[in-house]
Design a protein around this motif. Structure first.
Motif, PDB file in Angstrom:
ATOM      1  N   GLY A  70       0.902  -1.232  -0.008  1.00 54.71           N
ATOM      2  CA  GLY A  70       0.068   0.156   0.033  1.00 54.71           C
ATOM      3  C   GLY A  70       1.043   1.179   0.060  1.00 54.71           C
ATOM      4  N   ASP A  71       0.142   2.378  -0.099  1.00 53.88           N
ATOM      5  CA  ASP A  71       0.875   3.696  -0.029  1.00 53.88           C
ATOM      6  C   ASP A  71       1.947   3.834   1.129  1.00 53.88           C
ATOM      7  N   TYR A  72       1.428   3.129   2.212  1.00 56.81           N
ATOM      8  CA  TYR A  72       2.223   3.443   3.472  1.00 56.81           C
ATOM      9  C   TYR A  72       2.839   2.010   3.938  1.00 56.81           C
ATOM     10  N   ILE A  73       2.672   1.149   3.020  1.00 55.52           N
ATOM     11  CA  ILE A  73       3.251  -0.154   3.241  1.00 55.52           C
ATOM     12  C   ILE A  73       4.267  -0.868   2.414  1.00 55.52           C
ATOM     13  N   PHE A  74       5.188  -1.361   3.109  1.00 58.58           N
ATOM     14  CA  PHE A  74       6.210  -2.009   1.982  1.00 58.58           C
ATOM     15  C   PHE A  74       5.865  -3.348   1.736  1.00 58.58           C
ATOM     16  N   PRO A  75       5.969  -3.783   0.351  1.00 61.67           N
ATOM     17  CA  PRO A  75       5.514  -5.058   0.011  1.00 61.67           C
ATOM     18  C   PRO A  75       6.112  -6.168   0.948  1.00 61.67           C
ATOM     19  N   ASN A  76       4.912  -7.040   1.218  1.00 60.24           N
ATOM     20  CA  ASN A  76       5.224  -8.092   2.118  1.00 60.24           C
ATOM     21  C   ASN A  76       4.538  -9.420   1.913  1.00 60.24           C
ATOM     22  N   THR A  77       4.969 -10.512   2.330  1.00 58.86           N
ATOM     23  CA  THR A  77       4.413 -11.752   2.021  1.00 58.86           C
ATOM     24  C   THR A  77       4.539 -12.384   3.632  1.00 58.86           C
ATOM     25  N   LEU A  78       3.679 -13.195   4.175  1.00 65.00           N
ATOM     26  CA  LEU A  78       3.549 -13.678   5.199  1.00 65.00           C
ATOM     27  C   LEU A  78       2.610 -14.822   5.138  1.00 65.00           C
ATOM     28  N   GLU A  79       2.695 -15.882   6.113  1.00 64.97           N
ATOM     29  CA  GLU A  79       1.709 -16.901   6.243  1.00 64.97           C
ATOM     30  C   GLU A  79       0.908 -16.940   7.650  1.00 64.97           C
ATOM     31  N   ARG A  80      -0.343 -17.375   7.627  1.00 64.73           N
ATOM     32  CA  ARG A  80      -1.178 -17.467   8.722  1.00 64.73           C
ATOM     33  C   ARG A  80      -1.672 -18.870   8.757  1.00 64.73           C
ATOM     34  N   THR A  81      -1.920 -19.655  10.107  1.00 65.55           N
ATOM     35  CA  THR A  81      -2.573 -20.776  10.084  1.00 65.55           C
ATOM     36  C   THR A  81      -3.817 -20.305  10.640  1.00 65.55           C
ATOM     37  N   ILE A  82      -5.012 -20.732   9.747  1.00 66.33           N
ATOM     38  CA  ILE A  82      -6.329 -20.939  10.243  1.00 66.33           C
ATOM     39  C   ILE A  82      -6.901 -21.860  10.753  1.00 66.33           C
ATOM     40  N   HIS A  83      -7.361 -21.674  12.103  1.00 63.09           N
ATOM     41  CA  HIS A  83      -7.993 -22.924  12.886  1.00 63.09           C
ATOM     42  C   HIS A  83      -9.654 -22.932  12.743  1.00 63.09           C
ATOM     43  N   LYS A  84     -10.239 -24.180  12.822  1.00 65.23           N
ATOM     44  CA  LYS A  84     -11.606 -24.323  12.781  1.00 65.23           C
ATOM     45  C   LYS A  84     -11.855 -23.674  14.292  1.00 65.23           C
ATOM     46  N   GLY A  85     -12.922 -22.743  14.316  1.00 68.12           N
ATOM     47  CA  GLY A  85     -13.812 -22.284  15.388  1.00 68.12           C
ATOM     48  C   GLY A  85     -12.991 -21.163  16.073  1.00 68.12           C
ATOM     49  N   LEU A  86     -11.753 -20.797  15.132  1.00 68.86           N
ATOM     50  CA  LEU A  86     -11.206 -19.564  15.681  1.00 68.86           C
ATOM     51  C   LEU A  86     -11.009 -18.350  14.849  1.00 68.86           C
ATOM     52  N   LEU A  87     -10.652 -17.157  15.471  1.00 72.09           N
ATOM     53  CA  LEU A  87     -10.400 -16.149  14.654  1.00 72.09           C
ATOM     54  C   LEU A  87      -8.828 -15.879  14.611  1.00 72.09           C
ATOM     55  N   THR A  88      -8.594 -15.527  13.186  1.00 67.32           N
ATOM     56  CA  THR A  88      -7.159 -15.352  12.904  1.00 67.32           C
ATOM     57  C   THR A  88      -7.130 -14.000  12.348  1.00 67.32           C
ATOM     58  N   ALA A  89      -6.557 -13.047  13.240  1.00 70.88           N
ATOM     59  CA  ALA A  89      -6.641 -11.756  12.818  1.00 70.88           C
ATOM     60  C   ALA A  89      -5.190 -11.031  12.247  1.00 70.88           C
ATOM     61  N   LEU A  90      -5.152 -10.297  11.206  1.00 77.74           N
ATOM     62  CA  LEU A  90      -3.936  -9.599  10.726  1.00 77.74           C
ATOM     63  C   LEU A  90      -4.168  -8.279  10.575  1.00 77.74           C
ATOM     64  N   ASP A  91      -3.591  -7.215  11.418  1.00 77.84           N
ATOM     65  CA  ASP A  91      -3.690  -5.930  11.465  1.00 77.84           C
ATOM     66  C   ASP A  91      -2.490  -5.595  10.767  1.00 77.84           C
ATOM     67  N   ILE A  92      -2.758  -4.803   9.534  1.00 73.42           N
ATOM     68  CA  ILE A  92      -1.606  -4.147   8.813  1.00 73.42           C
ATOM     69  C   ILE A  92      -1.563  -2.709   8.933  1.00 73.42           C
ATOM     70  N   ASN A  93      -0.405  -2.617   9.641  1.00 72.41           N
ATOM     71  CA  ASN A  93      -0.124  -1.240  10.215  1.00 72.41           C
ATOM     72  C   ASN A  93       0.819  -0.333   9.225  1.00 72.41           C
ATOM     73  N   PRO A  94       0.862   0.853   9.242  1.00 71.43           N
ATOM     74  CA  PRO A  94       1.847   1.569   8.029  1.00 71.43           C
ATOM     75  C   PRO A  94       3.247   1.324   8.904  1.00 71.43           C
ATOM     76  N   THR A  95       4.114   1.041   7.775  1.00 70.35           N
ATOM     77  CA  THR A  95       5.528   0.823   7.790  1.00 70.35           C
ATOM     78  C   THR A  95       6.391   2.014   7.452  1.00 70.35           C
ATOM     79  N   GLY A  96       5.782   2.959   6.577  1.00 73.42           N
ATOM     80  CA  GLY A  96       6.634   4.060   5.892  1.00 73.42           C
ATOM     81  C   GLY A  96       5.575   5.383   5.574  1.00 73.42           C
ATOM     82  N   GLY A  97       6.202   6.276   5.325  1.00 69.77           N
ATOM     83  CA  GLY A  97       5.295   7.271   4.424  1.00 69.77           C
ATOM     84  C   GLY A  97       5.447   7.188   3.076  1.00 69.77           C
TER      85      GLY A  97
END
Length: 203
Positions: A70-97
């Motif tokens: 994004g405009d304020y986010i450097f390109p990034n790739t990551l993995e997340r494991t989703i579990h049945k019955g649970l919430l997996t949240a990813l907060d994408i915060n600004p890393t630059g201007g």
């Protein structure tokens, strides 16, 4: 009779709750003041507006790969494991201007060099392609002081020194606000050491 209806209603509510808990949820939260673009497992890109959330549900445990920028986010790739019955949240915060160069001159821009104000060299060309008249280009940058050198198709050099980049903000820089002369010129064509991150895109 009324008691039986109440019991049936309670059973239906319980079944509904179990059904909701059966799925795992991936929730992506854009915590920047600009939209971002992401994709899940290299699928079609999705745009997420500023301060909005997006969710997807999975019936089974699953590992997913998330790519975003994004405009304020450097390109990034990551993995997340989703579990049945649970919430997996990813907060994408600004890393630059960001800085936005607006070519309001009368010639095509051929080169743009972005260099730390503390560096003695301009480094490599940071412009991905020529910038036409009235076109714009945006760079996501680490929040420090930057010097900018622009060279147009006439061979004219334009300078903007000491530009302060702030996290989660964009600075608009029309070419008309640059100066054509500068006293403390840097070496051209030499890679600047220890340059922090930058990400480019044109409009």
């Amino acid at each position: 009779m009324q008691r039986i209806m109440i019991i049936c209603l309670m059973i239906l509510v319980a079944l509904a709750m179990v059904g909701c808990e059966a799925d795992g949820e991936l929730r992506i939260r854009n915590r920047t003041s600009a939209k971002l673009i992401f994709s899940i497992d290299a699928a079609n890109p999705i745009q997420l507006e500023s301060w909005k959330n997006w969710s997807k549900y999975y019936a089974e445990d699953q590992v997913v790969q998330i790519q975003y920028q994004g405009d304020y986010i450097f390109p990034n790739t990551l993995e997340r494991t989703i579990h049945k019955g649970l919430l997996t949240a990813l907060d994408i915060n600004p890393t630059g201007g960001a800085i936005r160069l607006i070519n309001n001159g009368n010639a095509i821009v051929f080169n743009v060099f972005l260099s730390l104000s503390s560096d003695t060299s301009w480094g490599d060309d940071d412009l991905g392609s020529n910038l036409d008249v009235n076109a714009e280009a945006l760079w996501t940058l680490t929040p420090v002081l930057w010097d900018i050198l622009v060279i147009d198709s006439n061979g004219t050099s334009y300078f903007k020194l000491g530009v302060s980049v702030t996290v989660d903000q964009t600075i608009n820089l029309p070419l008309s606000t640059f100066t054509k002369s500068v006293t403390n010129t840097k070496t051209e064509g030499i890679a600047a050491p220890n340059n922090p991150g930058r990400s480019y895109r044109s409009f």
